[in-house]
Design a protein around this motif. Structure first.
Motif, PDB file in Angstrom:
ATOM      1  N   ILE A 193      25.828  18.336 -19.195  1.00  0.00           N
ATOM      2  CA  ILE A 193      24.914  17.188 -19.156  1.00  0.00           C
ATOM      3  C   ILE A 193      23.470  17.662 -19.234  1.00  0.00           C
ATOM      4  N   ASP A 194      23.131  18.660 -18.453  1.00  0.00           N
ATOM      5  CA  ASP A 194      21.755  19.172 -18.437  1.00  0.00           C
ATOM      6  C   ASP A 194      21.342  19.686 -19.811  1.00  0.00           C
ATOM      7  N   ILE A 195      22.254  20.360 -20.481  1.00  0.00           N
ATOM      8  CA  ILE A 195      21.966  20.880 -21.818  1.00  0.00           C
ATOM      9  C   ILE A 195      21.773  19.736 -22.807  1.00  0.00           C
ATOM     10  N   ALA A 196      22.682  18.775 -22.797  1.00  0.00           N
ATOM     11  CA  ALA A 196      22.639  17.683 -23.772  1.00  0.00           C
ATOM     12  C   ALA A 196      21.409  16.795 -23.596  1.00  0.00           C
ATOM     13  N   ILE A 197      20.966  16.627 -22.368  1.00  0.00           N
ATOM     14  CA  ILE A 197      19.771  15.820 -22.122  1.00  0.00           C
ATOM     15  C   ILE A 197      18.555  16.454 -22.811  1.00  0.00           C
ATOM     16  N   PHE A 215      30.027  17.805 -30.517  1.00  0.00           N
ATOM     17  CA  PHE A 215      28.900  16.903 -30.299  1.00  0.00           C
ATOM     18  C   PHE A 215      28.415  17.013 -28.852  1.00  0.00           C
ATOM     19  N   LEU A 216      27.115  17.059 -28.665  1.00  0.00           N
ATOM     20  CA  LEU A 216      26.453  17.198 -27.361  1.00  0.00           C
ATOM     21  C   LEU A 216      26.709  18.556 -26.703  1.00  0.00           C
ATOM     22  N   GLU A 217      27.065  19.533 -27.516  1.00  0.00           N
ATOM     23  CA  GLU A 217      27.290  20.890 -27.011  1.00  0.00           C
ATOM     24  C   GLU A 217      26.388  21.872 -27.756  1.00  0.00           C
ATOM     25  N   ASN A 263      18.325   4.526 -23.886  1.00  0.00           N
ATOM     26  CA  ASN A 263      18.226   5.480 -22.783  1.00  0.00           C
ATOM     27  C   ASN A 263      19.243   6.602 -22.993  1.00  0.00           C
ATOM     28  N   LYS A 264      18.793   7.651 -23.669  1.00  0.00           N
ATOM     29  CA  LYS A 264      19.677   8.780 -23.983  1.00  0.00           C
ATOM     30  C   LYS A 264      20.296   9.379 -22.728  1.00  0.00           C
ATOM     31  N   ASN A 265      19.496   9.540 -21.682  1.00  0.00           N
ATOM     32  CA  ASN A 265      19.977  10.231 -20.483  1.00  0.00           C
ATOM     33  C   ASN A 265      21.136   9.503 -19.820  1.00  0.00           C
ATOM     34  N   VAL A 266      21.049   8.184 -19.760  1.00  0.00           N
ATOM     35  CA  VAL A 266      22.135   7.393 -19.172  1.00  0.00           C
ATOM     36  C   VAL A 266      23.400   7.556 -20.008  1.00  0.00           C
ATOM     37  N   TYR A 267      23.256   7.521 -21.323  1.00  0.00           N
ATOM     38  CA  TYR A 267      24.411   7.693 -22.205  1.00  0.00           C
ATOM     39  C   TYR A 267      25.074   9.055 -21.979  1.00  0.00           C
ATOM     40  N   VAL A 268      24.270  10.107 -21.979  1.00  0.00           N
ATOM     41  CA  VAL A 268      24.801  11.465 -21.817  1.00  0.00           C
ATOM     42  C   VAL A 268      25.525  11.610 -20.484  1.00  0.00           C
ATOM     43  N   ARG A 269      24.911  11.105 -19.408  1.00  0.00           N
ATOM     44  CA  ARG A 269      25.519  11.233 -18.077  1.00  0.00           C
ATOM     45  C   ARG A 269      26.823  10.445 -17.963  1.00  0.00           C
ATOM     46  N   THR A 270      26.962   9.418 -18.788  1.00  0.00           N
ATOM     47  CA  THR A 270      28.170   8.589 -18.745  1.00  0.00           C
ATOM     48  C   THR A 270      29.282   9.166 -19.599  1.00  0.00           C
ATOM     49  N   SER A 285      17.087  16.308 -28.725  1.00  0.00           N
ATOM     50  CA  SER A 285      16.241  15.185 -29.144  1.00  0.00           C
ATOM     51  C   SER A 285      17.094  13.969 -29.500  1.00  0.00           C
ATOM     52  N   ASP A 286      16.525  12.787 -29.289  1.00  0.00           N
ATOM     53  CA  ASP A 286      17.202  11.554 -29.713  1.00  0.00           C
ATOM     54  C   ASP A 286      17.538  11.629 -31.202  1.00  0.00           C
ATOM     55  N   ARG A 287      16.589  12.115 -31.977  1.00  0.00           N
ATOM     56  CA  ARG A 287      16.770  12.185 -33.429  1.00  0.00           C
ATOM     57  C   ARG A 287      17.953  13.057 -33.798  1.00  0.00           C
ATOM     58  N   GLY A 288      18.077  14.225 -33.149  1.00  0.00           N
ATOM     59  CA  GLY A 288      19.191  15.118 -33.447  1.00  0.00           C
ATOM     60  C   GLY A 288      20.531  14.508 -33.079  1.00  0.00           C
ATOM     61  N   ILE A 289      20.592  13.864 -31.918  1.00  0.00           N
ATOM     62  CA  ILE A 289      21.834  13.222 -31.482  1.00  0.00           C
ATOM     63  C   ILE A 289      22.237  12.116 -32.453  1.00  0.00           C
ATOM     64  N   ILE A 290      21.292  11.279 -32.820  1.00  0.00           N
ATOM     65  CA  ILE A 290      21.590  10.159 -33.714  1.00  0.00           C
ATOM     66  C   ILE A 290      21.963  10.656 -35.110  1.00  0.00           C
TER      67      ILE A 290
END
Length: 263
Positions: free
Chosen positions: A171-175, A29-31, A142-149, A178-183
């Motif tokens: 982090i840069d890649i995951a940001i 996930f997120l990779e 806020n997707k970016n805050v979540y990813v960075r955390t 899309s929100d839709r893909g992550i969710i």
């Protein structure tokens, strides 16, 4: 070599290099597939290596609002059938491990060996499902805050400073996802079923790689899985958390190479 295959109207992007027995690399996930680059370099001289961008991540398209593990597995199978792969070793990190198990369940003759990196055959507990619902709310706000955390928290404290550049790259890649893909992938993980039977009944060899400091997958779960069948083995790496494939790449590459030879 970068390649593309269509699955249900969306592009699934993957890379293929080398020759011989096939090893399939499934990220978490997120990779995306680039996280396996060092492994591809180390394996390509002896194996046909296929690394895949899973649905909703990397360059692959998003399919609907829930990416079930079965849907992911079907997309992976489409890649393998396109490449005329009749049998393979499948290596999956975290969510990639869930998908590897679904693939082995759906296509038992296709999978000859299975490696779970920081992954589990057990389903989410009710408490874990509630946590994932909270994560969905965070991503929506806020997707970016979540990813960075979340991404730094997946590494052991000792390794965060040492791998600062690598963590920032993830982090840069995951940001960019899309929100839709992550969710869709969170919902797919949340709804996945128990696949301990795949470990218990599958005739192929299985290897579980667990990080001693992993706070996502519990050590007791890894130990329980290792007891399901005599053909399930367990390797615990003491110095890593949930990202052992990046925290201890040389050791993990050696584990994969040794486990996958002569199948």
């Amino acid at each position: 070599m970068r390649k593309t295959v269509e699955y249900k109207g969306v592009d699934v992007v993957y890379s293929q290099i080398g020759s011989g027995q096939t090893i399939v690399l499934l990220h978490g996930f997120l990779e995306e597939r680039s996280m396996w680059d060092a492994y591809v370099s180390g394996l390509k001289s002896n194996f046909n290596v296929i690394s895949i961008d899973l649905l909703g991540q990397g360059e692959s398209g998003c399919l609907g609002y829930v990416h079930s593990m079965e849907e992911h597995a079907a997309a992976v199978a489409t890649v393998l059938f396109t490449e005329n792969v009749e049998n393979c070793a499948v290596i999956g990190h975290s969510m990639g491990g869930y998908i590897a198990l679904a693939l082995a369940e759906k296509q038992p003759d296709l999978v000859n060996k299975l490696v779970l990196f920081h992954s589990t055959a057990f389903p989410d507990s009710e408490e874990r499902k509630k946590d994932r619902e909270r994560v969905i709310s965070l991503v929506q706000r806020n997707k970016n805050v979540y990813v960075r955390t979340v991404i730094p928290s997946l590494f052991s404290e000792e390794n965060r400073d040492r791998l600062k550049a690598e963590i920032q790259a993830i982090i840069d890649i995951a940001i960019g996802f899309s929100d839709r893909g992550i969710i869709a992938n969170i919902r797919g993980m949340m709804e996945r079923k128990d696949r301990t039977r795949v470990l218990e009944k599958g005739l192929f060899e299985k290897l579980i790689v667990h990080g001693e400091l992993d706070e996502v997958i519990m050590k007791k779960d890894a130990e329980s899985m290792a007891k399901l069948n005599d053909n399930v083995s367990l390797e615990v790496i003491k110095t890593v958390s949930h990202m052992g494939h990046l925290e201890a790449p040389e050791l993990c590459l050696k584990l994969i190479s040794e486990f996958c030879k002569n199948y």
